[in-house]
Design an enzyme around this catalytic site. Structure first.
Site, short mmCIF file in Angstrom:
data_model
loop_
_atom_site.label_atom_id
_atom_site.label_comp_id
_atom_site.label_asym_id
_atom_site.label_seq_id
_atom_site.Cartn_x
_atom_site.Cartn_y
_atom_site.Cartn_z
N ASP A 1 0.87 -1.19 0.09
CA ASP A 1 0.02 0.07 -0.05
C ASP A 1 0.96 1.19 0.08
O ASP A 1 2.26 1.06 0.26
CB ASP A 1 -0.89 -0.14 1.33
CG ASP A 1 -1.68 1.10 1.62
OD1 ASP A 1 -2.42 1.52 0.45
OD2 ASP A 1 -1.85 1.61 2.56
N LYS A 2 0.41 2.40 -0.31
CA LYS A 2 0.93 3.66 -0.19
C LYS A 2 0.81 4.43 0.80
O LYS A 2 1.65 4.75 1.83
CB LYS A 2 0.69 4.34 -1.58
CG LYS A 2 1.68 5.50 -1.56
CD LYS A 2 1.55 6.44 -2.97
CE LYS A 2 0.16 6.71 -2.91
NZ LYS A 2 -0.14 7.91 -1.91
N THR A 3 -0.28 4.79 1.10
CA THR A 3 -0.81 5.73 2.18
C THR A 3 -0.48 5.21 3.59
O THR A 3 -0.94 4.01 3.97
CB THR A 3 -2.24 5.78 2.32
OG1 THR A 3 -2.59 6.12 0.80
CG2 THR A 3 -2.73 6.98 3.13
N THR B 1 -2.62 1.23 -4.97
CA THR B 1 -2.91 2.39 -4.21
C THR B 1 -4.20 2.87 -4.78
O THR B 1 -4.68 2.43 -5.89
CB THR B 1 -1.82 3.52 -4.39
OG1 THR B 1 -2.05 4.87 -3.97
CG2 THR B 1 -1.57 3.94 -6.04
N ASP C 1 -4.61 6.22 -5.32
CA ASP C 1 -4.44 7.25 -6.04
C ASP C 1 -4.81 7.38 -7.55
O ASP C 1 -4.70 6.34 -8.11
CB ASP C 1 -3.24 7.71 -5.87
CG ASP C 1 -2.85 8.51 -4.34
OD1 ASP C 1 -3.91 8.75 -3.80
OD2 ASP C 1 -1.52 8.61 -4.12
N ASP D 1 -1.19 -0.60 6.19
CA ASP D 1 -1.27 -0.03 7.43
C ASP D 1 -2.93 0.30 7.72
O ASP D 1 -3.17 0.38 8.80
CB ASP D 1 -0.68 1.43 7.52
CG ASP D 1 -1.21 2.53 6.83
OD1 ASP D 1 -1.71 2.25 5.64
OD2 ASP D 1 -1.35 3.60 7.39
#
Length: 1185
Positions: A392-394, A665, A667, A809
Site C-alpha cells: 500500500d502507499k498511504t 494504491t 491514488d 497499514d
C-alpha cells in the site's frame, strides 16, 4: 450446500422487546457471556490429546508404541518410544494449557465487568455475563459498551453521545452517535422502565459499518441505522451518561462476529517436509520388506536346521509368519529415520527466530515507542524466500501525517517552498491559532486580513464542510478529532487563517470567524463514499441565507460546476497539475446558494429517500446528485504527505535482491506515477514505463499486447535474450508463450488503472496481464479497491508459484494482507486493524529490508541447515540396524542398547543442532544488507530441496556403512592385550555407538558457521554427557538394582580401555569426515557460493584495512503531473501521495567478479527460464548489479 446455508442463517430477522425478558427468552438468544477458551479442567486432557493425535506424526508414533507392546514383534522396550512421545505431547499440552489459561483469564475479566441494568424500574449492578437481550443499560463516561446497544437517550443535547472505537477498528478518534428523536427525552429511569418499544432488525452479522432495523412504538415506526448503535468494545467519551437497549449480546455482537480465526498459513518448507516424511515412510516400508524377505529365506534355509533345540516362538509356525512378524519388528527398529523430536525442534527454532525479531533494537521505532513483532511463529523461514512485495502507499510508503502546503483561491495560487522562506507567525493575528501549523506564503495571510471575499469563503468552507469533532480542554485550547489526517489538516488550516471551528451539535456548527463567534444551522450532511468521492454540507447562516458547501475529487466536482466557471476552472486545473507534480494531495472546493423554496423541495425528497425501506442508499445518492449541481468553484487545496524515512533506499536494496515490488494504491494515475519516481521504483534510466488505462476489455488487451511487442522490440535492439531468440521472426502473437516474455531483458515498468485492472483480472485476460507485468521491474496499480488488491495477490500466487508478501497499514489492506503468503502490518496513523490481521508488524517501511534480508535470510539458512543435518544424523544412526540385519539372521536384533536408542535424539544430539538452528549465520547482519544478492538462494530454494535431501540421506547412508563395517571388520579379528578376542556383541555396540556420537558431533562442528557460548556448551556438553551416561548405565550399581534392565554391565569400561577400539573409532571418523572436508574445499575453490565470497572479501578488507563501503550515486527523478484524490467510504479516509524526494546515496559495496560465479543465474534460468545469458561485460557475480 443449500441446506448448509439455511442452517447457518436460521435467524432471518431479530425481534427485541424492551424490558420484557420473558418475551425475548422465547427466541433463545445468546447470553452476554463470551468464551474464547477451548478447554476446561474436565475436557482439557481428552480434547487436547484428540487434537494432538490429529497430527499424522503423533498418530504414527502412537501406532509404533502399540506395536512395541506386542512382545512377539518388538525387540525394543516400550519406553524407547513412549519417552520421546510423552515429552512431545507434554510440551505441546503445557503450551496449549498456558495459552488457554490466559484466554480464561481474559474471558473472566470481561464477563465479570459491572454494568448498570434497569430491572423492575430501578438500576441494579449486574455482571456483563448476566445481561440479556432486551435489557436497558446505563453507561457512564469512559465505560466500555457491554453489548450491541440501540442508543435510547443521552445526557447530551439531542440524544447525542461520543464514542471511541479503538477495539473495533483501531481508530482512537471520537465518533458521534445519536438516538432516535422520539426516545431522546427518555432520560429518566422511570420513563425508560415504561418503555416497551419493539425492534425488528437484521440478524447477527460482522458488518461493523452497517445496521438496518425498525423501531415500533406507540403505533409508529422509526428507521434505525448504524448511527443509532453503540457496539460492544466501544468506549463512551465526553458524555456524562447514556441509556441503550441490548440488541445483540455475547457471541452475536459484531465484535465477536469479527473475531473469527485467520487462515492458517504454511511455509513451502513445511509442505516439502510433509512430502519427504511420506517418502521416508515409504523407504522405511521398503527396508522392512527387504529384511522380512531376508528373514523368510534365512528361516527356511538355515533356521529350520536347528528347530530341535531352538524352536520358533509359540505363535510362529512357519517361516512366512516369522517374516510377517519380522517386518513389523523392523518398522519399529527403523522408525527413527523420522524421529518425533524433529517436529518439536522445528517449533523451538521458529520460536527463537520470532524472539530475535521482537528483540531487534534496529527495528524499534523510538518516536512511536513501537517494536517489531512476530505475530506468528510458523512463517519465519518463508521471509527468506519472498519474490513479490505488494505494498500500500498511504501510511506505508508515506508518513500519513498531512500538512496544508498550497492552495488555489479564485485562480490565485498560494504557498511557497520551505527553503529560504520564513514561517508565518499566526499568534499575533489569531490567539486561537495552532502553534504547530506551518505556512510560508504571507500573501495568503494578507488576503485574509484585507477581507477578500473569495478567501474568506474558501476558509469558511473548510471550517464547515467536515466531520471533525472538537474538544476544548480549556479556553482557546482546541483538540480536533478527525476521521482522516486530511480533514484534520484542512480544518487546522482554516483555524490558523481566522476561521476556527469550535463545536458542533446535531443541528448546529459554531465557529469563530475573524474573532467573531458565528453559529450556523446544520441542515444536512451529504456524506462521503467511494462512489461519490465528495462530501457536502448545507448550512443556514445567522442572516438566513442557505448555502451548500462541497469538497471532493476534481474529477467529479469540476463537471458539476456552473458553466460560468470556465475561466477560473482552467486556471485552477493548471494549479492542480502543478500540485500533483509535487506529489501533493488535491481537493477541489465549491459552493452553491439555495433559495428557501429549493431547500424545502429538496429537503422533502431527501426525507422521503432517508425513510425508504428499500433501495435507501440508491435513493439518497440520487437526492445528493440532484442538489450538487451548478456549483461555483472556490479553488483547490494541496496537502503534503512526505515519504517515510528510508523508503527509496529500502526499495532500491530490495530490488537488488531480485524482489519485485508492486504498489497497489487508491491514488490517480498521475499521482501514482509521481510517487513511483519519488520512491525510486521508477527511474529515468528505465527502458520504458507503460501506462495501461483502457476502459474496455479490447482496449486493455491491445495496450497489453503493444507493451509486450515494445518490450520485445527494445530487448532485441539491446541485444537481449529475446532478440537472439527472435532473430528473423515476426512479432509475437496476441498471447505469446510464457518463456518468450520470461526472457525479456531491460528495465520496464507498468502502471495500470483500477478500471483497466478490473478487465485485466478477468479469466481470459489474466495470463496476458501476468506475463506482461512480471516482465517489468516495477508495477503500480492505481485506483484499486481492497478486493482488487487481494485479487492481484491471489493471481500472482496462482500463476507464478512465488512467495508473496503484502504490507499495509489500513483497514482497506486487510484482504491483501490475509491473501499473501506473509502479511506485514504497519502500525501508523490509521489504527491497528492491519496489524491485528498481520503475521509481522512494525512502524516503518524501512524495517522491511532488515526483516527480509537479515531475519528472513538467516531463518531460511538456519532451518535448511538444521533439516539437512537432522536427516543426515538420523539416517546415519538408523541404517546401521539395516546392515546389522544381514549379519544377525534378520532377527530384528538392535545394534545399540535400548537406552542409547532412547537418548540419542533427545539428549546426545538434540541441543547442538538446536543451537545451530537458532544461532547460526553465514555472514553478519550488516553484510546481508550490503550484499542483497545473498538473498537469492532462498528465492530459488537452493539450500533445502529434494536434491539436497537426497544428498543428506546419501551422506547418512554412507556414514552408516562406515560405522558398521569398519568396526565389524576390525573387531572381528582383534584381541585384547591378554589375548581375549574383542569380537563380542557388547564391544561392537559400544564401539559403533561411540563412533556415531563422535562423527555426528564432528559433522555439526563443520556445519556450524557462527559459534556462540551456547554452541560450545551444547556440542561439548552433549558429547560429555554421552560418556557420563554410558558409564553410568554400564555400571555395577545400576546392574545390582535392576539386573533385568541393564545387560551391558561393565562393557563401556572394558571396551574403551582398549587402544584398538579408539583406533577403530578414529579410523571410522576419518573415513566419514575426510571426504566431506575434501568436497567442501573443492567446492569452495571451484564453485564458491556468494556468502563464501563475501566472507573472503571481508577478510581481505580487514587485512588491507580499507574502508568496506563503496558509493552508489543517486539519480534525480522526474516530476510527473497529476491529481491526487483517494477514497475510503465513511468519512473521507484518503490515500496519499508523496513529495518528490531524491534517492540518497546507498552504502552498497561491490567486489570483483570471478569466472565461475554465474551459477546462481544458471539456476534462476532453470527455475524461471527468463534471465538472459550473462555476457562477458556483465558478470553475474557482482552482488549489487
Amino acid at each position: 450446500m443449500t441446506h448448509l446455508v439455511c442452517c447457518v442463517s436460521a435467524e432471518e430477522e431479530r425481534r427485541v422487546r424492551a424490558n420484557d425478558r420473558e418475551y425475548n427468552e422465547k427466541f433463545q438468544y445468546a447470553s452476554n457471556c463470551i468464551m474464547t477458551s477451548k478447554y476446561n479442567i474436565i475436557t482439557f486432557l481428552p480434547v487436547n490429546l484428540f487434537e494432538q493425535f490429529q497430527e499424522v506424526a503423533n498418530t504414527y508414533f502412537l501406532f509404533l508404541l502399540i506395536l512395541q507392546l506386542i512382545p512377539q514383534i518388538s525387540s525394543l522396550s516400550w519406553f524407547t518410544t513412549i519417552v520421546p512421545l510423552a515429552l512431545v505431547l507434554s510440551i505441546t499440552a503445557v503450551k496449549d494449557a498456558t495459552d488457554d489459561y490466559f484466554r480464561h483469564k481474559s474471558d473472566n475479566q470481561v464477563n465479570n465487568r459491572q454494568s448498570q441494568v434497569l430491572i423492575r424500574g430501578s438500576l441494579q449492578n449486574e455482571k456483563w455475563m448476566n445481561v440479556r437481550v432486551g435489557d436497558i443499560i446505563k453507561l457512564e463516561n469512559n465505560q466500555f459498551v457491554a453489548a450491541d446497544l440501540l442508543l435510547l437517550s443521552s445526557t447530551e443535547p439531542h440524544g447525542l453521545c461520543y464514542i471511541e472505537t479503538a477495539e473495533l477498528d483501531g481508530e482512537t478518534n471520537m465518533k458521534v452517535r445519536q438516538s432516535v428523536s422520539v426516545t431522546s427525552e427518555l432520560g429518566d429511569p422511570n420513563n425508560l422502565a415504561s418503555f416497551d418499544g419493539e425492534v425488528v432488525c437484521e440478524p447477527p452479522n460482522n458488518k461493523l459499518d452497517r445496521f438496518s432495523g425498525t423501531l415500533y412504538w406507540r403505533e409508529k415506526k422509526y428507521s434505525l441505522t448504524n448511527q443509532n448503535m453503540l457496539l460492544r468494545g466501544c468506549v463512551l467519551r465526553n458524555t456524562e451518561a447514556c441509556y441503550g437497549l441490548v440488541i445483540f449480546a455475547g457471541p452475536d455482537t459484531k465484535l465477536m462476529q469479527n473475531s473469527g480465526r485467520t487462515k492458517f498459513k504454511r511455509t513451502s518448507i513445511d509442505r516439502l517436509m510433509n512430502t519427504l516424511v511420506l517418502w521416508i515412510f515409504g523407504f522405511l516400508v521398503c527396508m522392512g520388506m527387504i529384511l522380512a524377505v531376508g528373514n523368510a529365506g534365512w528361516e527356511k534355509e538355515v533356521g529350520s536346521l536347528f528347530q530341535s533345540y531352538l524352536a520358533w516362538d509359540t505363535p510362529v509356525n512357519n517361516f512366512l509368519f516369522s517374516a510377517f512378524l519380522s517386518f513389523w519388528s523392523y518398522v519399529i527398529i527403523l522408525n527413527t529415520v523420522v524421529p518425533i523430536s524433529l517436529y518439536v525442534s522445528v517449533e523451538v527454532i521458529r520460536l527463537g527466530h520470532s524472539y530475535f525479531i521482537n528483540w531487534d533494537q534496529q527495528m524499534f521505532c523510538s518516536q512511536c515507542n513501537t517494536a517489531a513483532e512476530a505475530r506468528t511463529t510458523t512463517l519465519n523461514e518463508e521471509l527468506g524466500q519472498v519474490e513479490y512485495i505488494f505494498s500500500d502507499k498511504t501510511g506505508t510508503l508515506t508518513q500519513n501525517i498531512m500538512t496544508f502546503n498550497k492552495c488555489s483561491i479564485n485562480g490565485q495560487s498560494y504557498g511557497k517552498d520551505t527553503h529560504n522562506t520564513c514561517r508565518l507567525d499566526f499568534s499575533l493575528f489569531n490567539p486561537l491559532a495552532d502553534p504547530d501549523f506551518c505556512f510560508y506564503d504571507d500573501k495568503l495571510l494578507e488576503s485574509v486580513k484585507v477581507g477578500d471575499s473569495c478567501t474568506h469563503e474558501f476558509f469558511r468552507l473548510l471550517s464547515l464542510c467536515h466531520t471533525v469533532m472538537s474538544e476544548e480542554k480549556s479556553e482557546g485550547e482546541l483538540v480536533y478529532k478527525a476521521q482522516s489526517p486530511d480533514e484534520g489538516a484542512l480544518v487546522t488550516a482554516a483555524r490558523n487563517f481566522g476561521f476556527v471551528f469550535r463545536s458542533r451539535t446535531p443541528g448546529t456548527i459554531t465557529t469563530t470567524e475573524m474573532g467573531r463567534t458565528v453559529t450556523y444551522s446544520l441542515l444536512a450532511i451529504l456524506d462521503f463514499n467511494n462512489i461519490r468521492k465528495r462530501m457536502s454540507v448545507i448550512v443556514r447562516n445567522p442572516e438566513g441565507r442557505i448555502r451548500l458547501y462541497c469538497k471532493g475529487a476534481d474529477t467529479v466536482l469540476l463537471e458539476r460546476l456552473h458553466p460560468c466557471n470556465q475561466e477560473v476552472m482552467s486556471i485552477t486545473s493548471d494549479h492542480l497539475n502543478e500540485y500533483a507534480a509535487d506529489g501533493l494531495r488535491t481537493l477541489a472546493l465549491a459552493y452553491r446558494d439555495l433559495s428557501e423554496d429549493e431547500w424545502e423541495a429538496w429537503s422533502e425528497s431527501h426525507r422521503f429517500a432517508d425513510k425508504a425501506t428499500d433501495c435507501r442508499e440508491d435513493r439518497l445518492a440520487a437526492a445528493y446528485e440532484e442538489v450538487e449541481q451548478n456549483m461555483m468553484l472556490l479553488g483547490a487545496t494541496a496537502i503534503e504527505d512526505k515519504l517515510q524515512e528510508g523508503v527509496p533506499e529500502t526499495i532500491a536494496v530490495l530490488s537488488l535482491a531480485n524482489i519485485k515490488i508492486w504498489v497497489l494504491t487508491g491514488d490517480k494515475q498521475e499521482t501514482a506515477v509521481n510517487i513511483g519516481y519519488s520512491c525510486k521504483m521508477l527511474t529515468d534510466d528505465m527502458t520504458e514505463v507503460f501506462i495501461i488505462s483502457g476502459h474496455t476489455v479490447q482496449s486493455v488487451r491491445q495496450e497489453l499486447r503493444r507493451a509486450r511487442e515494445r518490450m520485445i522490440e527494445l530487448s532485441r535492439g539491446s541485444g537481449g535474450g529475446v532478440g537472439k531468440q527472435l532473430h528473423g521472426s515476426p512479432l509475437p502473437p496476441p498471447l505469446p508463450l510464457s518463456n518468450l516474455m520470461d526472457n525479456i531483458s531491460g528495465e520496464f515498468a507498468l502502471v495500470i488503472n483500477g478500471h483497466s485492472l478490473a478487465h485485466a483480472l478477468e479469466a481470459d485476460m489474466e495470463a496476458e496481464f501476468v506475463s506482461t507485468a512480471c516482465a517489468c521491474k516495477a508495477v503500480i496499480c492505481c485506483r484499486v479497491t481492497p478486493l482488487q488488491k487481494a485479487q492481484v495477490v491471489e493471481l500472482i500466487k496462482k500463476r507464478k508459484k512465488a512467495v508473496t508478501l503484502a504490507i499495509g497499514d489500513g483497514a482497506n489492506d486487510i484482504s491483501m494482507i490475509k491473501s499473501a503468503h506473509i502479511g506485514v502490518g504497519i502500525s501508523g496513523q490509521e489504527g491497528i486493524q492491519a496489524v491485528l490481521a498481520s503475521d509481522y508488524s512494525f512502524s516503518q517501511f524501512r524495517f522491511l529490508q532488515r526483516l527480509l534480508l537479515v531475519h528472513g535470510r538467516w531463518s531460511y539458512l538456519r532451518m535448511c541447515r538444521f533439516l539437512c543435518y537432522f536427516f543426515y544424523k538420523n539416517f546415519a544412526f538408523t541404517m546401521v540396524h539395516f546392515w546389522f540385519g544381514f549379519f544377525c539372521g534378520f532377527s530384528a536384533q538392535t545394534v545399540y542398547d535400548q537406552y542409547f536408542i532412547t537418548l540419542f535424539n533427545i539428549v546426545y544430539t538434540s541441543l547442538p543442532v538446536l543451537a545451530m538452528g537458532i544461532f547460526d549465520q553465514d555472514v553478519p547482519d550488516h553484510r546481508s544488507l550490503e550484499y542483497p544478492k545473498l538473498y537469492e538462494p532462498g528465492q530459488l530454494n537452493l539450500l533445502f530441496n529434494k536434491r539436497e535431501f537426497f544428498i543428506c540421506i546419501a551422506q547418512g547412508i554412507y556414514t552408516s556403512v562406515v560405522l558398521f563395517f569398519v568396526p565389524y571388520a576390525v573387531l572381528s579379528n582383534a584381541t585384547q592385550s591378554n589375548g581375549v578376542p574383542l569380537a563380542d556383541y557388547q564391544t561392537f555396540a559400544v564401539t559403533t555407538a561411540t563412533a556415531l556420537v563422535i562423527v555426528v558431533s564432528v559433522q555439526i562442528v563443520l556445519d556450524t558457521g557462527f559459534w556462540t557460548v551456547f554452541n560450545h556448551v551444547f556440542v561439548w556438553g552433549s558429547l560429555g554427557s554421552y560418556f557420563i551416561i554410558m558409564f553410568a548405565l554400564h555400571s555395577q550399581t545400576l546392574f545390582r538394582i535392576f539386573p533385568n534392565q541393564f545387560h551391558f554391565v561393565g562393557s563401556a569400561q572394558s571396551t574403551l580401555l582398549q587402544p584398538v577400539v579408539w583406533l577403530t573409532i578414529a579410523l571410522a571418523t576419518a573415513i566419514c569426515i575426510v571426504p566431506v572436508l575434501a568436497f567442501r574445499f573443492l567446492k569452495l575453490d571451484l564453485k564458491p557460493q556468494l556468502s563464501d565470497t563475501v566472507r573472503y572479501t571481508q577478510l581481505v578488507r580487514q587485512k588491507r584495512r580499507k574502508p568496506p563501503e563503496g558509493r552508489l550515486g543517486a539519480r534525480g527523478g522526474s516530476r510527473r503531473s497529476g491529481y491526487a484524490f483517494a477514497h475510503q467510504e465513511g468519512f473521507g479516509e484518503l490515500i496519499t501521495s508523496g513529495k518528490n524526494m531524491r534517492l540518497s546515496s546507498l552504502a552498497l559495496a561491490s567486489f570483483a567478479s570471478r569466472h565461475s560465479s554465474s551459477w546462481i543465474d544458471t539456476l534462476r534460468r532453470k527455475k524461471h527460464t527468463h534471465t538472459p545469458p550473462s555476457t562477458s561485460g556483465e558478470s553475474t557475480y557482482r552482488l549489487m548489479t
